[in-house]
Scaffold this motif. Structure first.
Motif, short mmCIF file in Angstrom:
data_model
loop_
_atom_site.label_atom_id
_atom_site.label_comp_id
_atom_site.label_asym_id
_atom_site.label_seq_id
_atom_site.Cartn_x
_atom_site.Cartn_y
_atom_site.Cartn_z
N LYS A 70 1.02 7.22 0.71
CA LYS A 70 1.60 8.23 1.59
C LYS A 70 2.76 8.96 0.92
O LYS A 70 2.96 10.16 1.14
N LEU A 71 3.53 8.23 0.11
CA LEU A 71 4.71 8.83 -0.52
C LEU A 71 4.36 9.70 -1.73
O LEU A 71 5.08 10.65 -2.04
N THR A 72 3.26 9.40 -2.41
CA THR A 72 2.99 10.07 -3.69
C THR A 72 1.71 10.89 -3.69
O THR A 72 1.72 12.06 -4.06
N TYR A 73 0.61 10.30 -3.28
CA TYR A 73 -0.69 10.95 -3.44
C TYR A 73 -1.08 11.81 -2.25
O TYR A 73 -1.58 12.93 -2.41
N LEU A 74 -0.89 11.32 -1.06
CA LEU A 74 -1.36 12.00 0.15
C LEU A 74 -0.37 13.08 0.57
O LEU A 74 0.26 13.01 1.64
N LYS A 75 -0.21 14.09 -0.27
CA LYS A 75 0.64 15.24 0.00
C LYS A 75 -0.06 16.49 -0.51
O LYS A 75 -0.96 16.42 -1.34
N ARG B 25 1.09 18.71 -2.43
CA ARG B 25 1.35 18.84 -3.86
C ARG B 25 1.66 17.48 -4.47
O ARG B 25 2.55 17.34 -5.30
N GLY B 26 0.88 16.47 -4.06
CA GLY B 26 1.09 15.13 -4.56
C GLY B 26 0.56 14.94 -5.96
O GLY B 26 -0.12 15.79 -6.53
N VAL B 27 0.88 13.77 -6.51
CA VAL B 27 0.43 13.45 -7.87
C VAL B 27 -1.03 13.04 -7.83
O VAL B 27 -1.63 12.84 -6.77
N SER B 28 -1.64 12.90 -9.00
CA SER B 28 -3.03 12.47 -9.08
C SER B 28 -3.13 10.99 -8.73
O SER B 28 -2.13 10.25 -8.71
N MET B 29 -4.36 10.52 -8.50
CA MET B 29 -4.58 9.12 -8.17
C MET B 29 -4.18 8.21 -9.33
O MET B 29 -3.58 7.15 -9.12
N GLU B 30 -4.47 8.61 -10.55
CA GLU B 30 -4.10 7.80 -11.71
C GLU B 30 -2.59 7.72 -11.87
O GLU B 30 -2.04 6.65 -12.17
N GLN B 31 -1.90 8.83 -11.65
CA GLN B 31 -0.44 8.82 -11.74
C GLN B 31 0.15 7.97 -10.62
O GLN B 31 1.15 7.26 -10.82
N ALA B 32 -0.44 8.04 -9.44
CA ALA B 32 0.02 7.22 -8.33
C ALA B 32 -0.15 5.73 -8.64
O ALA B 32 0.71 4.91 -8.30
N TYR B 33 -1.27 5.39 -9.30
CA TYR B 33 -1.49 3.98 -9.66
C TYR B 33 -0.45 3.50 -10.67
O TYR B 33 0.09 2.39 -10.54
N GLN B 34 -0.15 4.31 -11.68
CA GLN B 34 0.85 3.91 -12.67
C GLN B 34 2.23 3.77 -12.04
O GLN B 34 2.98 2.83 -12.34
N ASP B 35 2.59 4.71 -11.16
CA ASP B 35 3.89 4.61 -10.48
C ASP B 35 3.93 3.40 -9.55
O ASP B 35 5.00 2.79 -9.34
N PHE B 36 2.80 3.06 -8.97
CA PHE B 36 2.73 1.87 -8.10
C PHE B 36 3.02 0.61 -8.90
O PHE B 36 3.76 -0.28 -8.44
N LEU B 37 2.44 0.50 -10.09
CA LEU B 37 2.71 -0.67 -10.93
C LEU B 37 4.17 -0.72 -11.36
O LEU B 37 4.79 -1.79 -11.40
N LYS B 38 4.74 0.43 -11.70
CA LYS B 38 6.15 0.46 -12.11
C LYS B 38 7.07 0.04 -10.97
O LYS B 38 8.14 -0.54 -11.21
N PRO C 152 -3.06 -5.55 -10.05
CA PRO C 152 -4.30 -4.92 -9.57
C PRO C 152 -4.82 -3.91 -10.59
O PRO C 152 -4.04 -3.21 -11.25
N SER C 153 -6.11 -3.84 -10.72
CA SER C 153 -6.71 -2.88 -11.63
C SER C 153 -6.75 -1.50 -10.99
O SER C 153 -6.57 -1.34 -9.78
N SER C 154 -7.01 -0.52 -11.84
CA SER C 154 -7.12 0.85 -11.33
C SER C 154 -8.28 0.98 -10.34
O SER C 154 -8.18 1.68 -9.34
N GLN C 155 -9.38 0.27 -10.61
CA GLN C 155 -10.52 0.32 -9.72
C GLN C 155 -10.19 -0.31 -8.37
O GLN C 155 -10.60 0.18 -7.31
#
Length: 668
Positions: free
Chosen positions: A160-165, A167-180, A200-203
């Motif tokens: 909700k904070l990153t991807y579902l906007k 002008r949100g980021v891509s799904m891959e970028q959201a996954y990397q930011d999630f891990l960070k 968790p894996s990207s898949q």
């Protein structure tokens, strides 16, 4: 296991009367609605096997009553021994047979609700997905990460904070930011020990994103609200459903034409891209009015299109050299309502002029889907006609590097382009549209071709329209541009052009203006044609159409663009030639003559008195003329002597014969 239940009829009636027993809808199971051709062989085999077990007793009428009154059935016990099937299974098969309609397909296996489709499993301790396999065995197999309930909450919140906007980021970028954000320690430890991190894996991240949010939410949240409403929302209803007859609703919109034009007076002068206004009937798709002008999208340009839509097209097309009849373009009516952009039509000027005649509505901001028919006409016109013309542009006017500039190829004038567009409009109004075939039964009943023009004619002829008529005077007074004109001695003057009318001559307004000065009057002009002007004469409430006088015939057939070009040309010529070059030399010569005259006057003998200077003016004038004649004679003699010093002037020979001329009455 459920069994039939025997109830006395009186008890059942009382239960129904007291609403203890109520009717319920019998919803047939989905596995019974599958077509026979879609059933697999395994399913058919199981059906036949189950049916073979109970087929011998299933259709007995006394069996259901016997099962409702007795717990043990000897017949079923015997059948179980005979078929070597457990009696409980026979009871279950009979129960399904009675419950599902007493048909053989009731024996089909019910796999419809098997499994946990759409449900999330809780307290998972083992990986449920496909196991990773090493291709060579040289490297350890990666252990799957078990996604916990806390991880699901974090994934949902982070998406909700990153991807579902919008002008949100891509799904891959959201996954990397999630891990960070949630697994920094695991990543650092794995890097230090040179092992694989337990993350968790990207898949898995993508899979849980689809489970935690519906497909609709993934679309709606990642798009801007306007973009979603325009291009991605469901569109079950039709905009035509409430506008099934001609005139129920007109749509108006403007666009900049994708063609550069040149001046009528000098085709080497590029004027840019003109503005096109279309007005389209929503029910029939007919183009009922248009305007091509050098105005930008504004009320001044919109009023020209509205005037064209509400008035007859025959004189308009005739002014362009196109001869049509009323039947070929019969649109000269007011609609039930008019829908426009939330732009140039939103203002006091538009409301004061249009609302008294037509209810005005505005589409939402950046919502072209509210007026799709007029928007579609622009796209069709560009693709079919304009993009093939010289000087046309594409891709919203973007000029590609090293490509030829469209402005250098422009050859069409505003009048030429208007003729092309009007011809295309007449063709489009007569083209077959499949949508109209299913929109009105009247076309089928009367065997009328499904074209906008015929749709219009057949509905108007059968009194099925929302069209309204209004007087030409009201349309002219409200929609044409108001101007101030003046009556002069030469006629009604406006923009360097003169007009007049028989009423003006009867009232002798030009004679009055010659004596008492100009008379200011209220007027209306059509910016597309200045061959006539509407003037409200003194003591009159309506406007009178005044024609162009002969002294202004050179301006006949001109539009606003041509008049503006002439005015700009005149201003440019005045700015370039403020003073003639010869006037500079003339001034120096005049000053020299003045100085010479002053010196000679000063050297001349002075008179005794001031009065002596002005006395005997007539006598002095005669003496001066005589001296001038003498000087001229002397100069002529000197010239003849210099040209022929030894020749004498020849004397003219005269004849003494007298000739008698015939009289007027002589026939000979």
């Amino acid at each position: 296991m459920l069994r039939p239940r025997a109830v006395q009829i009186n008890v059942f009636k009382n239960a129904v009367r007291n609403k203890h027993v109520r009717p319920a809808a019998d919803i047939l199971s989905g596995h019974l609605l599958v077509d026979e051709s879609l059933l697999t062989e395994a399913v058919k085999t199981k059906r036949e096997k189950n049916w073979a077990i109970i087929s011998s007793i299933a259709n007995r009428k006394d069996l259901a009553l016997s099962m409702a009154t007795q717990y043990h059935q000897p017949d079923i016990v015997c059948l179980a021994k005979k078929t070597c099937v457990d009696a409980k299974k026979i009871y279950r098969l009979l129960n399904r047979f009675w419950r599902l309609g007493q048909v053989r397909d009731a024996m089909l296996p019910d796999y419809y609700f098997c499994g946990g489709r759409g449900k999330q499993r809780k307290n998972v301790t083992k990986s449920l997905g496909r196991k990773s396999v090493s291709r060579t065995g040289a490297f350890p197999v990666r252990e799957s990460y078990i996604v916990t309930e806390k991880d699901k909450v974090n994934i949902r919140k982070f998406l909700k904070l990153t991807y579902l906007k919008s002008r949100g980021v891509s799904m891959e970028q959201a996954y990397q930011d999630f891990l960070k954000t949630y697994f920094p320690a695991a990543i650092i430890d794995a890097d230090f020990t040179q092992t694989r991190p337990d993350i968790p894996s990207s898949q898995q991240f993508r899979s849980w994103a689809k489970k935690l949010f519906s497909q609709h939410d993934m679309i709606a949240f990642t798009k801007h609200q306007t973009d979603y409403l325009q291009n991605y929302r469901s569109n079950e209803s039709s905009i035509v459903s409430d506008n099934l007859v001609p005139g129920a609703c007109f749509e108006i919109d403007a666009t900049v034409i994708d063609v550069h034009i040149v001046s009528k007076w000098n085709r080497n002068k590029v004027l840019g891209r003109p503005t096109l206004y279309f007005i389209v009937d929503r029910a029939s798709g007919m183009i009922v009015g248009l305007s091509v002008s050098l105005f930008y999208a504004s009320w001044d340009a919109a009023r020209l299109a509205l005037f064209n839509a509400f008035s007859s097209k025959v004189p308009y097309c005739h002014s362009l050299g196109i001869d049509i009849t009323e039947r070929e373009w019969p649109c000269k009516h007011l609609p039930g309502r008019l829908i426009a952009d939330n732009g140039e039509m939103l203002g006091l000027r538009a409301e004061e002029s249009v609302v008294p005649m037509v209810p005005l509505e505005w589409a939402g901001l950046s919502r072209p889907d509210f007026k799709p028919f007029v928007e579609g006409r622009f796209n069709t016109l560009n693709r079919s006609e304009l993009h093939a013309l010289a000087g046309s542009v594409r891709d919203k006017g973007k000029i590609i590097k090293s490509a030829p500039d469209p402005r250098s190829r422009a050859i069409y004038t505003l009048e030429d382009l208007t003729k092309i567009i009007v011809r295309d409009v007449l063709d489009k109004n007569s083209m077959t549209r499949d949508r109209l075939s299913f929109q009105s039964k009247l076309l089928v009943e009367t065997d009328t071709p499904p074209t906008p023009l015929e749709f219009w004619h057949i509905h108007v002829a059968n009194y099925m329209s929302a069209l309204k008529k209004v007087s030409e005077q009201e349309v002219e007074a409200r929609l044409l541009r108001p101007v101030s004109v003046s009556v002069t001695a030469n006629g009604i003057f406006w923009q360097e052009m003169y007009y007049s009318h028989d009423k003006v001559r009867k009232l002798n307004l030009s004679a009055i203006a010659k004596t008492n000065g100009r008379i200011q009057l209220e007027g209306r002009v059509n910016d597309e044609c200045f061959d006539y002007i509407y003037v409200k004469l003194p003591n009159e409430t309506t406007f009178t159409r005044c024609g162009l006088l002969k002294r202004s015939q050179e301006m006949k057939g001109l539009g606003l663009a041509d008049v503006y070009y002439i005015q700009d040309w005149a201003d440019d010529q005045h700015a370039k030639r403020t003073l003639p070059i010869s006037s500079i030399e003339s001034l120096s010569v005049k000053n020299a003559i003045t100085r010479q005259a002053k010196r000679e006057a000063k050297a001349a003998p002075k008179p005794k008195t001031k009065k002596a200077r002005t006395d005997n003016r007539r006598k002095n004038r005669v003496e001066e003329m005589a001296r001038s004649l003498e000087r001229n004679s002397a100069n002529a003699t000197d010239k003849s002597t210099c040209s022929e010093p030894h020749s004498e002037p020849k004397k003219r020979q005269y004849s003494n014969n007298v000739l008698t001329l015939p009289s007027r009455g002589d026939n000979k």
